[in-house]
Design a protein around this motif. Structure first.
Motif, PDB file in Angstrom:
ATOM      1  N   SER A   1      12.887   9.617   7.673  1.00  0.00           N
ATOM      2  CA  SER A   1      12.470   8.226   7.912  1.00  0.00           C
ATOM      3  C   SER A   1      13.417   7.241   7.241  1.00  0.00           C
ATOM      4  O   SER A   1      13.687   7.564   5.973  1.00  0.00           O
ATOM      5  N   ASP A   2      13.456   6.028   7.697  1.00  0.00           N
ATOM      6  CA  ASP A   2      14.300   5.158   7.207  1.00  0.00           C
ATOM      7  C   ASP A   2      13.609   4.121   6.354  1.00  0.00           C
ATOM      8  O   ASP A   2      14.064   3.234   5.651  1.00  0.00           O
ATOM      9  N   TYR A   3      12.285   4.617   6.133  1.00  0.00           N
ATOM     10  CA  TYR A   3      11.442   3.838   4.764  1.00  0.00           C
ATOM     11  C   TYR A   3      12.133   4.284   3.454  1.00  0.00           C
ATOM     12  O   TYR A   3      12.092   5.300   3.455  1.00  0.00           O
ATOM     13  N   ARG A   4      12.102   3.341   2.662  1.00  0.00           N
ATOM     14  CA  ARG A   4      12.600   3.520   1.358  1.00  0.00           C
ATOM     15  C   ARG A   4      11.575   2.856   0.410  1.00  0.00           C
ATOM     16  O   ARG A   4      11.416   1.559   0.222  1.00  0.00           O
ATOM     17  N   PRO A   5      10.766   3.881  -0.171  1.00  0.00           N
ATOM     18  CA  PRO A   5       9.679   3.280  -0.976  1.00  0.00           C
ATOM     19  C   PRO A   5      10.198   2.791  -2.224  1.00  0.00           C
ATOM     20  O   PRO A   5      11.399   3.026  -3.036  1.00  0.00           O
ATOM     21  N   ARG A   6       9.497   1.793  -3.192  1.00  0.00           N
ATOM     22  CA  ARG A   6       9.843   1.287  -4.437  1.00  0.00           C
ATOM     23  C   ARG A   6       8.682   1.448  -5.107  1.00  0.00           C
ATOM     24  O   ARG A   6       7.482   1.468  -4.941  1.00  0.00           O
ATOM     25  N   PHE A   7       9.090   1.340  -6.579  1.00  0.00           N
ATOM     26  CA  PHE A   7       7.813   1.555  -7.526  1.00  0.00           C
ATOM     27  C   PHE A   7       6.966   0.260  -7.496  1.00  0.00           C
ATOM     28  O   PHE A   7       7.576  -0.779  -7.785  1.00  0.00           O
TER      29      PHE A   7
ATOM     30  N   GLN B   1       0.760  -1.257   0.098  1.00  0.00           N
ATOM     31  CA  GLN B   1      -0.081  -0.079  -0.061  1.00  0.00           C
ATOM     32  C   GLN B   1       0.982   1.027  -0.133  1.00  0.00           C
ATOM     33  O   GLN B   1       0.640   2.322  -0.739  1.00  0.00           O
ATOM     34  N   PHE B   2       2.153   1.444   0.821  1.00  0.00           N
ATOM     35  CA  PHE B   2       2.835   2.426   0.679  1.00  0.00           C
ATOM     36  C   PHE B   2       3.484   2.756  -0.424  1.00  0.00           C
ATOM     37  O   PHE B   2       3.667   3.755  -0.880  1.00  0.00           O
ATOM     38  N   ASP B   3       4.184   1.620  -1.004  1.00  0.00           N
ATOM     39  CA  ASP B   3       4.752   1.693  -2.190  1.00  0.00           C
ATOM     40  C   ASP B   3       3.867   2.166  -3.358  1.00  0.00           C
ATOM     41  O   ASP B   3       4.344   3.022  -4.324  1.00  0.00           O
ATOM     42  N   THR B   4       2.554   1.589  -3.423  1.00  0.00           N
ATOM     43  CA  THR B   4       1.901   1.990  -4.560  1.00  0.00           C
ATOM     44  C   THR B   4       1.332   3.485  -4.309  1.00  0.00           C
ATOM     45  O   THR B   4       1.199   4.042  -5.215  1.00  0.00           O
TER      46      THR B   4
ATOM     47  N   PRO C   1       7.010   9.246   6.177  1.00  0.00           N
ATOM     48  CA  PRO C   1       6.698  10.224   7.301  1.00  0.00           C
ATOM     49  C   PRO C   1       5.208  10.059   7.695  1.00  0.00           C
ATOM     50  O   PRO C   1       4.550  10.518   8.446  1.00  0.00           O
ATOM     51  N   VAL C   2       4.252   9.411   6.712  1.00  0.00           N
ATOM     52  CA  VAL C   2       2.964   9.117   7.001  1.00  0.00           C
ATOM     53  C   VAL C   2       2.648   8.391   8.185  1.00  0.00           C
ATOM     54  O   VAL C   2       1.810   8.111   8.995  1.00  0.00           O
ATOM     55  N   ILE C   3       3.677   7.386   8.336  1.00  0.00           N
ATOM     56  CA  ILE C   3       3.667   6.352   9.508  1.00  0.00           C
ATOM     57  C   ILE C   3       3.665   7.435  10.889  1.00  0.00           C
ATOM     58  O   ILE C   3       3.076   6.814  11.824  1.00  0.00           O
TER      59      ILE C   3
END
Length: 498
Positions: free
Chosen positions: A192-198, A77-80, A133-135
């Motif tokens: 944020s340490d989250y790293r999104p992917r396509f 959901q986050f990556d999308t 950062p939404v987290i």
């Protein structure tokens, strides 16, 4: 229940602290820029921002809302959501650049074309902001979001003001806007340490959750920016510049101060959405807190506008005084209604928000066009005030029905702040009548300082006395007094206020 309310209160404290700092910096920035630049400069950039706001509707899916609502939302959901933001931002930036020439001809402002090209670049870059950062909001980690938002604000401010001293024209505003965008994107990955992917694995789910949000965001844009489009076309850059600054000043202490409270309340509402009593109690608690700040701030701005404008903005902004007074009252009423939409978002009744927005837009347009034609920017301000007065009974009926509120429950939370603010207004008006003023700015400055101090004292004392007279109930006043007691104790002072 108490745990959620405490988290909402702590989150609101962090977000209000940020907003007070943010708007304080914004006010200082506005004052400095208003003295360095002319209304035409602000109007020119406002024209570009109206167009950008319109195109943002194409990506107005508010994917952060379902990510916060759904506690089970994961990487898919986050990556999308991030991927869709990138796609839509890039597409919108391309559209923005392609219509730059048309916009310049529409407004009859050749300078606007290059401004739009540059802001289109920022638009595209902003789409790559980290979704991580939404987290912070979902987990109610508002201290981390505080640092993130403050960093974004400071970056823009530290560029805009020095360039305004140097260039003395609208390019300082453009440069500040772009700098803020680039730094914001960089900070989103730093904090944020989250790293999104396509990925587009959850596109159907997210689009389904966001369909009503799109319509709501479109209506919010139309309700908020329709007047600026018409004023810019009919009145030109100077008139639009006066209206823009008047709107900025008048809503600083109300809608802008209330926004962080709403931002903190929404995740809490989402957690108790299935418990009607808990949701109702949390809602009334938040409304009490909003009234405590919004009422004195908005009414205060309205009563001292004639002193504030010459001192703070300068004599060239005197035409903004009646607009500030009208829009300040509009801001108070709007602020008291603003939290209601978050109840509908948390409970999945998004169509309520859309329906109210559609009714409000219909009312606004019916008042706005004749208002601008006959009274210009002042007519637009009256149109906004008239609209919010007419829509208020509808909003109150719907929320009372949804939360099973009694007819007096909402108004009861406003009683003490409203009584105290009426006393404050009477004191300020009496002080203005007594204080002798002439055309010297220094005399206005003395009167302004005395009226602000006197009004703040009158409101604080009146509210405290009324609260004590009511039996010192557990309320927003008690929460605020408890925070003050804690601060005084940390400073070594043992004072009991509650």
């Amino acid at each position: 229940m108490d745990e959620i309310d405490n988290k909402i209160a702590k989150g609101a404290a962090w977000m209000v602290s940020f907003k007070m700092i943010d708007r304080g910096l914004g006010l200082v920035s506005t004052v400095i820029l208003a003295r360095l630049l002319v209304p035409e400069d602000f109007g020119l950039v406002a024209m570009a921002m109206i167009l950008i706001g319109a195109l943002q509707l194409l990506m107005a899916f508010s994917f952060d809302v379902p990510l916060i609502q759904n506690r089970n939302a994961g990487r898919d959901q986050f990556d999308t959501a991030w991927t869709l933001n990138v796609i839509f931002a890039s597409a919108c930036a391309a559209i923005l650049a392609s219509v730059a020439g048309l916009a310049a001809r529409f407004y009859q402002e050749p300078r606007l074309e290059l401004v739009i090209y540059l802001l289109a670049v920022g638009f595209a870059v902003e789409g790559f902001s980290n979704i991580g950062p939404v987290i912070f909001r979902r987990e109610m980690q508002f201290d981390r979001e505080f640092k993130f938002l403050l960093g974004k604000r400071m970056a823009s401010l530290l560029v805009t003001i020095p360039l305004a001293f140097w260039w003395r024209n609208y390019w300082a505003l453009v440069a500040g806007q772009l700098t803020g965008t680039f730094v914001s994107v960089a900070l989103s990955y730093y904090v944020s340490d989250y790293r999104p992917r396509f990925s587009l694995k959850a596109k159907v789910e997210l689009f389904h959750s966001s369909k009503w949000l799109v319509m709501n965001n479109i209506l919010q844009f139309l309700n908020g920016r329709a007047s600026e489009l018409l004023i810019g076309r009919l009145g030109g850059a100077t008139t639009l510049g006066v209206y823009t600054i008047a709107s900025e000043i008048s809503t600083l202490p109300t809608t802008e101060l209330v926004a962080p409270i709403n931002r903190a309340a929404f995740p809490g509402y989402a957690r108790v959405a299935n418990d009607l009593e808990a949701l109702r109690n949390s809602f009334l608690g938040v409304i009490s807190m909003i009234a405590l700040f919004a009422l004195p701030a908005g009414v205060g701005i309205a009563t001292i506008a004639d002193l504030m404008v010459p001192v703070v903005l300068g004599w060239k902004w005197v035409p903004a005084i009646p607009l500030i007074q009208i829009l300040a009252i509009y801001g108070v009423i709007q602020a008291l209604q603003s939290n209601i939409s978050y109840v509908y978002l948390a409970t999945g009744r998004l169509y309520y928000v859309t329906a109210v927005g559609a009714i409000q837009f219909t009312l606004l347009i019916s008042l706005l066009i004749p208002g601008i034609l006959y009274k210009g920017a002042t007519g637009a301000a009256w149109a906004f005030l008239g609209t919010v007065v007419l829509i208020t009974p509808v909003i109150q009926y719907l929320v009372a029905k949804r939360l099973q509120l009694s007819s007096t429950a909402f108004l009861a939370r406003l009683a003490r702040p409203l009584a105290a603010v009426l006393i404050m207004a009477a004191v300020v008006l009496a002080m203005k009548h007594v204080l002798h003023r002439n055309d010297e700015t220094s005399s206005y400055l003395v009167a302004l300082v005395l009226c602000v101090a006197g009004g703040a004292l009158a409101y604080s004392v009146s509210l405290y006395v009324l609260w004590r007279w009511a039996g010192s109930p557990h309320s927003a006043e008690r929460v605020c007094l408890g925070k003050i007691e804690t601060l005084l104790q940390r400073a070594g002072l043992k004072v009991s206020l509650t």
